[in-house]
Structure formats: C-alpha cells, structure tokens
Write a protein that holds these residues in place. Structure first.
Motif, mmCIF file in Angstrom:
data_model
loop_
_atom_site.group_PDB
_atom_site.id
_atom_site.type_symbol
_atom_site.label_atom_id
_atom_site.label_comp_id
_atom_site.label_asym_id
_atom_site.label_seq_id
_atom_site.Cartn_x
_atom_site.Cartn_y
_atom_site.Cartn_z
ATOM 1 N N LEU A 81 0.836 -1.194 0.000
ATOM 2 C CA LEU A 81 0.000 0.000 0.000
ATOM 3 C C LEU A 81 0.872 1.245 0.000
ATOM 4 N N VAL A 82 0.356 2.341 -0.581
ATOM 5 C CA VAL A 82 1.080 3.614 -0.606
ATOM 6 C C VAL A 82 0.095 4.745 -0.281
ATOM 7 N N LEU A 83 0.423 5.522 0.755
ATOM 8 C CA LEU A 83 -0.337 6.708 1.119
ATOM 9 C C LEU A 83 0.289 7.879 0.377
ATOM 10 N N GLU A 84 -0.459 8.464 -0.583
ATOM 11 C CA GLU A 84 0.104 9.508 -1.443
ATOM 12 C C GLU A 84 -0.768 10.747 -1.449
ATOM 13 N N GLY A 85 -0.135 11.874 -1.735
ATOM 14 C CA GLY A 85 -0.850 13.134 -1.873
ATOM 15 C C GLY A 85 -0.666 14.027 -0.663
ATOM 16 N N GLU A 86 -0.812 15.321 -0.900
ATOM 17 C CA GLU A 86 -0.737 16.309 0.169
ATOM 18 C C GLU A 86 -2.132 16.891 0.356
ATOM 19 N N TYR A 87 -2.598 16.912 1.599
ATOM 20 C CA TYR A 87 -3.966 17.333 1.879
ATOM 21 C C TYR A 87 -4.029 18.377 2.971
ATOM 22 N N LYS A 88 -5.005 19.271 2.855
ATOM 23 C CA LYS A 88 -5.308 20.248 3.896
ATOM 24 C C LYS A 88 -6.480 19.693 4.699
ATOM 25 N N ASN A 89 -6.449 19.924 6.018
ATOM 26 C CA ASN A 89 -7.524 19.393 6.860
ATOM 27 C C ASN A 89 -8.678 20.375 7.063
ATOM 28 N N GLY A 90 -8.648 21.498 6.388
ATOM 29 C CA GLY A 90 -9.744 22.461 6.494
ATOM 30 C C GLY A 90 -9.583 23.449 7.633
ATOM 31 N N LYS A 91 -8.461 23.393 8.371
ATOM 32 C CA LYS A 91 -8.219 24.310 9.488
ATOM 33 C C LYS A 91 -7.033 25.203 9.151
ATOM 34 N N LYS A 92 -6.898 26.268 9.912
ATOM 35 C CA LYS A 92 -5.798 27.224 9.732
ATOM 36 C C LYS A 92 -4.914 27.213 10.980
ATOM 37 N N ASP A 93 -3.622 27.496 10.792
ATOM 38 C CA ASP A 93 -2.723 27.623 11.936
ATOM 39 C C ASP A 93 -2.816 29.052 12.488
ATOM 40 N N LYS A 94 -1.998 29.345 13.503
ATOM 41 C CA LYS A 94 -2.062 30.660 14.157
ATOM 42 C C LYS A 94 -1.723 31.811 13.212
ATOM 43 N N ASP A 95 -1.016 31.516 12.119
ATOM 44 C CA ASP A 95 -0.667 32.541 11.137
ATOM 45 C C ASP A 95 -1.658 32.614 9.978
ATOM 46 N N GLY A 96 -2.726 31.828 10.054
ATOM 47 C CA GLY A 96 -3.744 31.842 9.016
ATOM 48 C C GLY A 96 -3.461 30.961 7.820
ATOM 49 N N LYS A 97 -2.425 30.131 7.908
ATOM 50 C CA LYS A 97 -2.086 29.235 6.803
ATOM 51 C C LYS A 97 -2.841 27.919 6.946
ATOM 52 N N ASP A 98 -3.176 27.299 5.803
ATOM 53 C CA ASP A 98 -3.852 26.009 5.809
ATOM 54 C C ASP A 98 -2.973 24.951 6.475
ATOM 55 N N ILE A 99 -3.589 24.091 7.266
ATOM 56 C CA ILE A 99 -2.856 23.023 7.949
ATOM 57 C C ILE A 99 -2.854 21.776 7.071
ATOM 58 N N ILE A 100 -1.649 21.284 6.796
ATOM 59 C CA ILE A 100 -1.474 20.051 6.028
ATOM 60 C C ILE A 100 -1.573 18.885 6.998
ATOM 61 N N GLN A 101 -2.344 17.863 6.638
ATOM 62 C CA GLN A 101 -2.494 16.692 7.503
ATOM 63 C C GLN A 101 -3.077 15.534 6.712
ATOM 64 N N ARG A 102 -2.684 14.324 7.070
ATOM 65 C CA ARG A 102 -3.252 13.099 6.499
ATOM 66 C C ARG A 102 -3.339 12.105 7.628
ATOM 67 N N LYS A 103 -4.501 11.522 7.853
ATOM 68 C CA LYS A 103 -4.698 10.641 8.994
ATOM 69 C C LYS A 103 -5.264 9.295 8.559
ATOM 70 N N VAL A 104 -4.613 8.222 9.033
ATOM 71 C CA VAL A 104 -5.150 6.880 8.883
ATOM 72 C C VAL A 104 -5.699 6.510 10.256
ATOM 73 N N ALA A 105 -7.018 6.515 10.370
ATOM 74 C CA ALA A 105 -7.704 6.286 11.643
ATOM 75 C C ALA A 105 -8.113 4.825 11.736
ATOM 76 N N LEU A 106 -7.455 4.096 12.623
ATOM 77 C CA LEU A 106 -7.748 2.668 12.793
ATOM 78 C C LEU A 106 -8.677 2.481 13.985
ATOM 79 N N TYR A 107 -9.713 3.304 14.047
ATOM 80 C CA TYR A 107 -10.633 3.291 15.189
ATOM 81 C C TYR A 107 -11.965 3.929 14.821
ATOM 82 N N THR A 108 -12.932 3.713 15.685
ATOM 83 C CA THR A 108 -14.213 4.413 15.600
ATOM 84 C C THR A 108 -14.383 5.204 16.891
#
Length: 189
Positions: A81-108
């Motif tokens: 398997l390969v996790l590819e791509g750069e994604y924004k999580n829809g939130k901004k950091d303290k400087d107003g820049k988009d936050i980059i994040q990718r999460k593999v959630a093995l839970y509910t």
C-alpha cells in the motif's frame, strides 16, 4: 394553491439547509495535489472516508483520496500500500495558513470523541509518502516505509518494522508514549 406549494418548498429547503449545517462530520478539506499540479484552486474538496473493505481503503489512500481514512473493522490487504498526496484538513494555523495533515484512523469514536473500537490493518508493506501523516489508535501489521517528513504514530502499534527511506523522515518522526513498534526503527535507503 401555487403560493402554498412555493411556501412549502421554501420551508423544506430552509429546514434541509439548517439540518445539514449542524452535521458533525469533519470540515471538507481541499486536495492540494491538484492545486500543485495545475497552479490554481483545487478542483474538489475531500472529507473523511469511512471504509470497510480493501478496495475502498486503497482508493482513499491515493492521490485522489481523502485527508482522513477511517476503517470500521479489521482489514487484511495482500499487497503493498502507498499513502500519497498532500492534503489540507480544512483548518488554519495561528498565522492563518492552511494546515497540512493526512490521517489513517484505525478506530471508531462516538459523538463525544470517545474511542469505541480499535482495528488492525494488515498488509505486507505500507509506504507513507504524504507529509504530516499519522496512524492513530489501532494496529498496523506489516512493515512501514516512511518517506515523508513529520510522520506520527498516535496511540498506535506497528507490529513489524519502521523503515525510513531518508534521514529527514527519521529525524521528523514522532511517536507518543502510548505507541509501540515491535521491530526495528532504522533508515533503509
């Protein structure tokens, strides 16, 4: 009669729009892969992908996938398997820049974010190419190859080895005290 029909449609439309805005789903996040390739705004937005089978998981981890991939049961995939791509999580950091994040959630989790189930993802090899990615609250069974910087294990177990394909990936790797790796953690170019 026409006024009553129009009024009914208007009330129904308003009710649906209010109901949709109160949903507790993650904020849509633009896929920056398309943005980087075209030099313009992203063509689409992505949200969480909740998956329960190998095909859906493989699609969600690709460059046209989603920023968060959540499995709802143990999954065994008999190929690399390969996790590819750069994604924004829809939130901004303290400087107003988009936050980059990718999460593999093995839970509910429930509506109060309490973990209600933990799962195991099994594959021979899982390569992490997405920056600022994480595996959270479950077990990955196999060997993990980390090429991207700022990869994290958060309350997660790797039942196998973690190989870093470059020094930057190793130096920016983080693992909390609830996480564990049963095998080696080393650079393997």
């Amino acid at each position: 009669m026409k006024v009553k029909v129009l009024l009914s449609i208007l009330v129904l439309s308003f009710t649906l729009s209010v109901g949709c805005t109160k949903a507790t789903k993650p904020t849509p996040a633009p896929s920056t892969t398309q943005n980087q390739n075209q030099g313009s705004k992203p063509d689409g937005v992505t949200t969480a992908s909740v998956v329960d089978n190998a095909a859906a998981f493989e699609k969600a981890i690709g460059t046209n996938g989603t920023w968060i991939i959540a499995i709802t049961k143990d999954l065994t995939i008999n190929k690399d398997l390969v996790l590819e791509g750069e994604y924004k999580n829809g939130k901004k950091d303290k400087d107003g820049k988009d936050i980059i994040q990718r999460k593999v959630a093995l839970y509910t989790q429930d509506e109060k974010r309490n973990i209600t189930g933990r799962f195991t993802l099994t594959a021979p090899k899982f390569t992490i190419n997405s920056p600022k990615a994480s595996i959270q609250h479950g077990t990955f069974k196999g060997d993990l190859y980390v090429s991207a910087k700022d990869f994290q294990l958060i309350d997660a177990k790797v039942d196998g080895n973690v190989y870093f394909t470059n020094d930057e990936a190793k130096s920016t790797f983080k693992m909390d005290d609830k996480s564990s790796v049963t095998g080696k953690k080393e650079v393997k170019k």
